[in-house]
Design an enzyme around this catalytic site. Structure first.
Site, PDB file in Angstrom:
ATOM      1  N   GLU A   1      27.389  36.219  41.678  1.00 31.68           N
ATOM      2  CA  GLU A   1      26.589  35.954  40.485  1.00 31.68           C
ATOM      3  C   GLU A   1      27.007  34.614  39.853  1.00 31.68           C
ATOM      4  OE1 GLU A   1      26.234  39.958  41.706  1.00 31.68           O
ATOM      5  OE2 GLU A   1      28.067  38.896  41.162  1.00 31.68           O
TER       6      GLU A   1
ATOM      7  N   GLU B   1      36.907  34.457  44.881  1.00 32.51           N
ATOM      8  CA  GLU B   1      36.622  33.015  44.873  1.00 32.51           C
ATOM      9  C   GLU B   1      35.401  32.701  43.995  1.00 32.51           C
ATOM     10  OE1 GLU B   1      39.045  31.661  45.960  1.00 32.51           O
ATOM     11  OE2 GLU B   1      39.509  31.859  48.066  1.00 32.51           O
TER      12      GLU B   1
ATOM     13  N   LEU C   1      44.998  32.800  39.298  1.00 30.38           N
ATOM     14  CA  LEU C   1      44.053  32.407  38.266  1.00 30.38           C
ATOM     15  C   LEU C   1      43.581  33.616  37.471  1.00 30.38           C
ATOM     16  CD1 LEU C   1      42.183  30.325  36.880  1.00 30.38           C
ATOM     17  CD2 LEU C   1      40.538  30.716  38.743  1.00 30.38           C
TER      18      LEU C   1
END
Length: 381
Positions: free
Chosen positions: A366, A362, A124
């Site tokens: 924050e 993952e 990703l």
């Protein structure tokens, strides 16, 4: 609510714990030092059902729950958070194929993924999009019955050593709605890998860039329809966040256990360290925080298993809390060891190094706060 394990859950946890103690713990420091990726050991774990924990059983999966997975990954991480975390990533990528793939795709890939004959990576993040994942730029242009891929993925666990890459690509316009998911074979022409990154921790799994230069991927390798890739990514990350929190708790529990053993032996000012009330209070706080984080993790895992409406928020909460607590407890454990905690042979500094990245991957902690706050504000309107 789940506050105690039943007989079957206890057996699952003990199975993973025993495997970790025998097959992983004696070698973890050496793997870290040598940057060794223990594929043979992970395949042995798969023989016990850990290669496809929550994959359906018609393709060789174990068909267990997210709660079971949390128990397994915590247990494995007591021996090595890095190895446990990679098995988690493999399971997450495999779950995406199981949940969103066609029956043909499931039968093609999942039997060998569940045995870990094939290893999977999840792609990703990019050099220019980490937390802002929907801004990804890797492009997939339709050309007949293939997509032509160009772009780069960054910080990919297992890259170069794994066999299948579950890749989020842009097939449409800007934003989340233009993202689709492709499964890319390692031998695809035009696919290459960067150098193995030099990292603070997680040395027992490689981390490389995944580079696409006019790589042709069959349309038949797309999971689901065009435009649902970001939905697939988010769904996978809910479980991935639980798993990485579990890995943090396992590593931190090991660090606490090492501290308690050390305090029984080490003397200062004529007394063993475990006779000093200040240090007794410190380990009491460490144990309390771990138990609170574990209870929260079980709550979130149960919610995800039930598909509760607030499951994604709870997964974000559990990830933020569990990884923060895990790192803090491990860091306290290093301090309790004094100078010896800084030495590799005691194993505590490795845990600290390994757990630090859990607060980043993952979804950074924050971003976890952002997910939670948005859900709360939406609910208040």
């Amino acid at each position: 609510m789940q506050f105690a394990l039943d007989e079957e859950q206890t057996a699952v946890r003990d199975m993973a714990r025993d495997f970790a103690a025998e097959k992983i713990a004696p070698f973890a420091l050496k793997w870290d030092e040598d940057k060794h990726f223990p594929k043979d050991v992970m395949r042995a774990a798969a023989e016990l059902g850990m290669g496809g924990i929550y994959i359906r059983d018609d393709v060789g999966g174990s068909a267990m729950t997210r709660f079971d997975a949390a128990l397994i990954f915590e247990a494995l991480a007591t021996a090595c958070p890095t190895t446990s975390a990679f098995i988690s990533i493999h399971n997450m990528a495999s779950w995406m194929i199981d949940s969103y793939g066609s029956d043909t795709q499931r039968q093609k890939w999942l039997p060998r993924l569940c045995t870990m004959e094939l290893l999977a990576s999840y792609c990703l993040t990019e050099p220019g999009s980490g937390s802002d994942a929907a801004a990804l730029r890797t492009k997939a242009v339709l050309d007949g019955d293939h997509y032509v891929l160009n772009g780069q993925k960054q910080f990919i666990s297992g890259a170069g050593d794994t066999d299948l890459y579950v890749v989020m690509v842009r097939t449409g316009g800007e934003g989340a709605g233009g993202v689709s998911t492709l499964v890319v074979d390692k031998d695809t022409p035009g696919l290459s890998f960067g150098a193995n990154e030099r990292k603070m921790g997680w040395n027992a799994q490689p981390t490389r860039a995944v580079i696409f230069e006019n790589a042709r991927v069959p349309v038949a390798n797309r999971l689901g329809a065009e435009g649902i890739g970001f939905k697939i990514a988010r769904a996978g990350l809910d479980g991935g966040r639980l798993n990485i929190a579990a890995c943090s708790l396992g590593g931190a529990q090991s660090a606490l256990d090492k501290s308690l053993a050390y305090m029984k032996e080490r003397k200062a000012f004529g007394k063993k360290l475990d006779e000093f009330q200040a240090l007794q209070f410190r380990v009491a706080d460490m144990a309390t925080e771990l138990e609170a984080a574990r209870t929260f993790l079980w709550r979130a895992a149960t919610a995800l298993d039930r598909k509760d409406g607030d499951a994604s928020m709870l997964c974000a909460m559990a990830k933020r809390f569990g990884t923060d607590i895990g790192f803090n407890v491990a860091n306290e454990a290093l301090q309790l060891h004094g100078g010896y905690g800084y030495l590799a042979e005691y194993g505590v500094e490795k845990i600290v190094r390994d757990l630090r990245v859990h607060q980043i991957l993952e979804g950074t902690n924050e971003i976890m706060r952002l997910i939670v706050s948005r859900k709360l504000i939406e609910g208040a309107r």
